[in-house]
Design an enzyme around this catalytic site. Sequence first.
Site, PDB file in Angstrom:
ATOM      1  N   ASN A  15       0.816  -1.207   0.000  1.00 47.79           N
ATOM      2  CA  ASN A  15       0.000   0.000   0.000  1.00 47.79           C
ATOM      3  C   ASN A  15       0.852   1.260   0.000  1.00 47.79           C
ATOM      4  O   ASN A  15       1.986   1.257   0.504  1.00 47.79           O
ATOM      5  CB  ASN A  15      -0.878   0.068   1.267  1.00 47.79           C
ATOM      6  N   GLY A  45       2.120  -6.574   4.257  1.00 48.48           N
ATOM      7  CA  GLY A  45       3.006  -7.489   3.561  1.00 48.48           C
ATOM      8  C   GLY A  45       4.325  -6.847   3.185  1.00 48.48           C
ATOM      9  O   GLY A  45       5.405  -7.368   3.461  1.00 48.48           O
ATOM     10  N   ALA A  46       4.252  -5.676   2.555  1.00 50.54           N
ATOM     11  CA  ALA A  46       5.464  -4.979   2.140  1.00 50.54           C
ATOM     12  C   ALA A  46       6.307  -4.577   3.331  1.00 50.54           C
ATOM     13  O   ALA A  46       7.549  -4.674   3.298  1.00 50.54           O
ATOM     14  CB  ALA A  46       5.094  -3.755   1.308  1.00 50.54           C
ATOM     15  N   THR A 198       1.561 -10.062  21.119  1.00 52.67           N
ATOM     16  CA  THR A 198       2.230  -8.846  21.557  1.00 52.67           C
ATOM     17  C   THR A 198       1.289  -8.038  22.440  1.00 52.67           C
ATOM     18  O   THR A 198       0.080  -7.986  22.199  1.00 52.67           O
ATOM     19  CB  THR A 198       2.681  -7.983  20.363  1.00 52.67           C
ATOM     20  N   GLY A 203       5.259  -6.124  26.606  1.00 52.95           N
ATOM     21  CA  GLY A 203       6.089  -7.175  26.025  1.00 52.95           C
ATOM     22  C   GLY A 203       5.315  -8.137  25.143  1.00 52.95           C
ATOM     23  O   GLY A 203       4.341  -7.777  24.489  1.00 52.95           O
ATOM     24  N   ASP A 231       4.766  -5.128  12.257  1.00 50.10           N
ATOM     25  CA  ASP A 231       5.299  -5.822  11.081  1.00 50.10           C
ATOM     26  C   ASP A 231       6.786  -6.125  11.250  1.00 50.10           C
ATOM     27  O   ASP A 231       7.254  -7.209  10.878  1.00 50.10           O
ATOM     28  CB  ASP A 231       5.063  -4.972   9.829  1.00 50.10           C
TER      29      ASP A 231
END
Length: 288
Positions: A15, A45-46, A198, A203, A231
């Site tokens: 995106n 994803g990227a 997460t 933590g 990510d």
Amino acid sequence: MSTRLPAVTVVGSINLDLIAAAERLPTAGETIGGAFLSEQAGGKGANQAAAAARLGGSARMVGAVGNDVNGRRMLDALSGAGVDTADVDVLPGPTGTALIVVDRDGENQIVVCPGANSSLSLDGVEFRPEETVLCQLEVGLPVVLEAARRHAGYFVLNAAPAMDLPAELLERCDLVIVNESEYALIPALTQAKLVAVTYGGDGSAMFERGRKVAEAPSVAVTVANTVGAGDAFCAALVLALRQGLDYAHALAVANAVGADAVGDPSSQPDVARLGHYVARIAVSEGVL
């Protein structure tokens, strides 16, 4: 522990991020002025592919962009990070776009317009058994299911955004990665083989069939932008586990990478090599 980082293929979204940095997030129906606008390469994803490449893994992106200026910019950004983009399709129509508002504490609101991501196809894409495949849910669930069925090796799902998941997909996953909210929204995850969760400033932890088996504390950092932090955490955790680190150390390394990402305003932050974080954790524990 192996010193060779594995090949990672990311199947997911690409995106353009349009980011408005404001003092606070607007409430329903409210207009807020005085924001600063920036455009960045993004998409879960990227972001994960870029992080994997910068951490030192051999990263390949399977995705789709539009045949437009933004699509070319996204491809250039991935290539610049060291990602193999040979399996990114250029399709008619617009590149995916995310509209993001970020407040002064780094919290955000995001609306995604999928564009070319909604037409992603795995036709002609080959998966090697020795590589790791990492998927998210910003592309169609049928594409993720197809990748899971076709890949014979290690398969990881970042189950974001949260949605009901087929039992077949969950059973196929060697690892699922979610945040605290997503874990609560997908009850079936308590039956999954291995789930990393997460907790932001608290933590992260690892669960086997709903039983906590490891945890690691967060790393204190000044928050600039949380968009790419999860990510970067995903990419780092996958690489650390596949390199042979135990659960607790892999979580600690991924937390450190995520902390660096949170301190960077970019959705695809320029993180260090994985070995840097492994050494940092070893020093903090008095091993080195």
